[in-house]
Design an enzyme around this catalytic site. Structure first.
Site, short mmCIF file in Angstrom:
data_model
loop_
_atom_site.label_atom_id
_atom_site.label_comp_id
_atom_site.label_asym_id
_atom_site.label_seq_id
_atom_site.Cartn_x
_atom_site.Cartn_y
_atom_site.Cartn_z
N SER A 1 0.51 -0.89 0.13
CA SER A 1 -0.26 0.15 -0.32
C SER A 1 0.74 1.22 -0.10
O SER A 1 0.47 2.28 -0.64
CB SER A 1 -0.68 -0.46 1.34
N ARG B 1 1.15 7.69 6.46
CA ARG B 1 -0.10 7.29 6.91
C ARG B 1 -1.34 7.44 6.94
O ARG B 1 -2.66 6.81 6.55
CB ARG B 1 0.68 7.55 8.08
N HIS C 1 -2.58 6.69 3.59
CA HIS C 1 -3.01 5.29 4.02
C HIS C 1 -4.47 5.16 4.83
O HIS C 1 -4.58 4.39 4.30
CB HIS C 1 -1.78 4.10 4.76
#
Length: 213
Positions: free
Chosen positions: A15, A40, A43
């Site tokens: 990812s 993040r 994500h």
């Protein structure tokens, strides 16, 4: 679209590779210290707008990292954010996560003062917690407004504010209030955010601190 065969342990790594590829395609270069946090957040949300709207005060990542290393506590405005933060790693540095939103005393204070429970819980945290405190706000703009008002009144100064509430009413204005102060902060400008984003920001720093040197 072709399906990839990816082992569970590899999903996160893949990812982040995809996120990096997408950023390069969009010609977006993130500052090195901010990159793990912004990536993040992307994500967690699958939303690349955060690459443009995440706003960091001067030395924000260093200050937040130092606070965690020194055992600072964290206060959230939702139990969802509390659940999402990696408490095991935080505890290794001596910190705890608190959310006072469900406390009966908070509901009573909010009713008596005619304010939201989020605002009342910020005032409660300011009075009850003696350690330097990081506020991770992902839902309630009134929590940010309460922190701002206490700062202006010179009654309390947060050690750090993560300001990423999501929504439509007072959300953008509350975030901008924090950005007018000298409180070290990470704020996502605009309407987007959420408890998951607040937790992702904290976790990004925790994982960086936990990485082998």
């Amino acid at each position: 679209m072709n399906l990839e065969t990816v082992l569970p342990a590899e999903i996160e790594r893949r990812s982040f590779e995809i996120i990096e590829e997408e950023l390069q395609k969009r010609k977006i270069v993130l500052p090195e210290k901010e990159k793990p946090i912004t990536k993040r957040v992307i994500h967690t949300s699958a939303d690349f707008d955060y690459a443009e709207t995440m706003t960091y005060s001067d030395s924000a990542v260093d200050i937040l990292s130092d606070l965690i290393r020194q055992g600072a506590d964290i206060v959230t405005d939702t139990n969802m954010a509390l659940a999402g933060i990696n408490k095991k790693i935080l505890a290794e540095f001596g910190g705890e996560v608190h959310c006072f939103m469900a406390e009966p005393e908070i509901a009573k204070r909010a009713s008596e003062q005619g304010c939201t429970r989020a605002a009342a819980s910020m005032e409660w945290a300011a009075k009850e917690l003696t350690k330097p405190t990081i506020f991770a706000i992902g839902n309630a703009p009134t929590a940010l407004i309460s922190l701002y008002d206490m700062l202006v009144a010179d009654s309390y100064r947060p050690a750090f504010v993560i300001g990423v509430p999501v929504g439509f009413v007072n959300v953008e204005a509350a975030k901008e209030l924090i950005l007018t102060t000298d409180i070290p902060s990470i704020v996502n400008r605009g309407r987007k955010g959420g408890s998951n984003v607040a937790a992702a920001i904290v976790n990004a720093v925790l994982y960086q601190l936990k990485r082998p040197s």
